[in-house]
Design an enzyme around this catalytic site. Structure first.
Site, PDB file in Angstrom:
ATOM      1  N   ASP A   1     -82.467 -41.337 -53.243  1.00 54.37           N
ATOM      2  CA  ASP A   1     -83.443 -42.297 -53.730  1.00 54.37           C
ATOM      3  C   ASP A   1     -82.735 -43.403 -54.517  1.00 54.37           C
ATOM      4  O   ASP A   1     -81.828 -43.130 -55.316  1.00 54.37           O
ATOM      5  CB  ASP A   1     -84.454 -41.577 -54.633  1.00 54.37           C
ATOM      6  CG  ASP A   1     -85.580 -42.471 -55.083  1.00 54.37           C
ATOM      7  OD1 ASP A   1     -86.284 -43.007 -54.220  1.00 54.37           O
ATOM      8  OD2 ASP A   1     -85.756 -42.615 -56.310  1.00 54.37           O
TER       9      ASP A   1
ATOM     10  N   GLU B   1     -66.847 -29.986 -48.079  1.00 51.03           N
ATOM     11  CA  GLU B   1     -66.477 -28.606 -48.399  1.00 51.03           C
ATOM     12  C   GLU B   1     -67.370 -27.614 -47.663  1.00 51.03           C
ATOM     13  O   GLU B   1     -66.975 -26.476 -47.406  1.00 51.03           O
ATOM     14  CB  GLU B   1     -66.597 -28.355 -49.905  1.00 51.03           C
ATOM     15  CG  GLU B   1     -65.631 -29.157 -50.771  1.00 51.03           C
ATOM     16  CD  GLU B   1     -65.943 -28.983 -52.256  1.00 51.03           C
ATOM     17  OE1 GLU B   1     -66.757 -28.080 -52.595  1.00 51.03           O
ATOM     18  OE2 GLU B   1     -65.396 -29.750 -53.069  1.00 51.03           O
TER      19      GLU B   1
END
Length: 541
Positions: free
Chosen positions: A202, A253
């Site tokens: 956002d 990751e």
């Protein structure tokens, strides 16, 4: 890298505004249990993923975009266990799930902000937000304005002011404080550990503010919207890209299939492309396409500019027609000058609604034929229009209140979905319960159940378009070639590699289809190989 790992390059992603999708607890407000109960609709529709708007603990001053706890679910929507069950359900149904992240600001009920108020001026607690002394008695620190109207500053009891680029209940965080960065990196890992496939960011063009918080000056629009300038003090700052590089390393990751999509309102495609460079975010919303006038020139210009700018950095384009912040496109196309603002208005006239619906059907085939990914907003597959005559006393959008009841805001595109039955609440909630916003009675013809078996319905068109898009991989990521020879100015005609054509007639006169082509799907019946005005078609050549 397996192309499946880059599923987001040509995915169709469906936005769920939680409050308005489906209610299963019987309080008139949508919830996680409601989403779980309607996953069959999404599976049958054929979308690849869902994006869920904020479900975190919140006082709901801005529909959940004022977050008090990023690691828990608001009781209005369910529990953390409910969210984890939804993530599992979505994956079992062969889809992915993206959740909303709100990093520009928190709620004023967030523990950090409460601590900041208690600690007083000059404290480390206040450094996590943007507190400043005023320029004089009753004067805020600068001339910045709130997106929702009024000043972007509110004074607290000890005389200092805090910054809120949105509502006063949404204080802006100080992204120059390393504690803020560390906190959000931990929040990312919290949700990635629970299996989410990505995040919609956002106000991705916000976060960092210029040192010294200089005045903006300029017009009212410059004070609120990102203008075409590289030195804006609080929008589209260059420092924000370091944050996104760190976030990209975190998602990697967890594997190459986790994704970010940026809500970045910027002025030009080349500025948007900076957010999706190879070491930053994966995708970003293309709001230029959403704001296009209904003309071939307008669409062509936006399509070319965005494909060129994003292609230069190796990022896919994204396309969207509606979302929870803008007037639904059936209404925009039926009443081109409507922007969902201003005093109380009347609903679309039947002729306007018919025009908007016809154009919306054509726009869908245009959007889904373009290279890249596409975002759908709940209810557009039913052909829902903006509800423009909501009673004033029911409006919840902060814009309505901050504007002194002169700008109605976004509630009209957030009216709950009609699922079944002949009277409100149309299966959204229990029959005896009133939804948090009222549904128009005429939506009985636009319920999912009513459109399920209607061969000419909007829902049938969406399902068939998505089925063909999955079947014809040339409709996904890849190249686009314009075919301009003997094509009138108000017709868009392009080829997707190598065997599929898309034609869109945005003009007032019918257009003869190319010879030796077979109609795969049309937005409206095609007679005598002629495409009517405000219509689109997919052709096999």
């Amino acid at each position: 890298m397996d192309l499946h790992d880059q599923w987001w390059r040509d995915a169709v992603i469906y936005e769920i505004y939680v409050r308005s999708y489906a209610d299963r607890t019987g309080d008139g407000v949508g919830d996680i249990a409601g989403i779980r109960s309607r996953l069959d609709h999404l599976r049958a529709l054929g979308v690849d993923a869902i994006w869920v708007t904020p479900w975190y603990r919140s006082p709901m001053a801005d529909g959940g975009y004022d977050v008090a706890d990023y690691r828990d679910i608001d009781p209005l929507f369910g529990t953390l266990a409910d969210a984890e069950a939804l993530i599992d359900d979505v994956h079992r149904n062969g889809m992915r799930i993206i959740v909303d992240l709100v990093p520009n600001h928190t709620s004023n009920q967030h523990p950090w902000f409460r601590e900041a108020l208690d600690a007083g001026p000059g404290s480390a607690e206040r450094d996590r937000y943007v507190f400043r002394a005023g320029r004089g008695p009753g004067e805020p620190p600068n001339d910045w304005r709130s997106v929702f109207g009024g000043p972007a500053w509110t004074q607290v009891a000890d005389g200092e002011w805090y910054l809120h680029l949105f509502a006063p209940e949404q204080p802006d965080l100080n992204w120059r404080d390393p504690r803020v960065r560390a906190e959000f990196e931990d929040i990312l890992r919290f949700w990635l550990d629970r299996g989410v496939d990505g995040f919609r960011i956002d106000v991705a063009h916000g976060l960092v503010k210029a040192e010294g918080l200089p005045d903006l000056g300029g017009s009212r629009e410059d004070l609120v919207e990102p203008p075409d300038r590289g030195d804006h003090p609080h929008w589209d700052r260059p420092e924000v890209h370091d944050i996104y590089r760190a976030w990209r390393r975190i998602t990697e990751e967890y594997g190459p299939d986790r994704v970010f999509v940026a809500e970045a309102w910027v002025d030009r495609p080349d500025r948007l492309a900076r957010y999706v460079r190879p070491d930053e975010l994966h995708t970003a919303f293309n709001f230029d396409f959403l704001r296009c006038d209904w003309s071939a020139e307008s669409f062509r210009t936006v399509i070319d500019a965005n494909l060129a700018a994003l292609g230069a950095v190796g990022a896919p384009a994204t396309w969207v027609l509606s979302n929870h912040d803008v007037t639904r496109h059936v209404t925009r196309y039926g009443r081109p000058h409507s922007r969902g603002a201003g005093p109380l208005t009347e609903p679309l006239e039947p002729a306007d609604l018919a025009l908007g619906t016809r154009r919306a059907r054509a726009a869908l085939l245009l959007m889904l034929a373009l290279p890249g990914s596409a975002y759908l907003y709940q209810g557009e597959e039913l052909g829902l229009e903006e509800v423009e005559d909501l009673p004033a006393d029911l409006l919840r959008d902060p814009t309505w209140h901050r504007s002194g009841h002169t700008v109605r805001g976004r509630d009209g595109c957030r009216v709950p979905i009609p699922w079944e039955g002949g009277t409100p609440p149309f299966g959204f909630t229990a029959p005896e319960v009133e939804p948090w916003l009222p549904q128009p009675p005429h939506w009985r013809d636009r319920t999912a159940a009513a459109e399920q078996t209607a061969t000419a319905s909007m829902l049938t068109l969406y399902r068939e378009a998505l089925r063909i898009r999955h079947q014809h991989k040339s409709l996904g990521d890849g190249d686009l070639t314009w075919l301009d020879t003997d094509t009138p100015p108000e017709v868009l005609l392009f080829r997707r590699n190598p065997d599929l054509l898309c034609a869109v007639n945005l003009g007032p006169t019918p257009w003869r289809l190319p010879e030796h082509s077979e109609v795969l799907l049309a937005s409206t019946p095609v007679d005598n190989a002629t495409l009517p005005p405000d219509a689109a078609v997919w052709l096999a050549s």
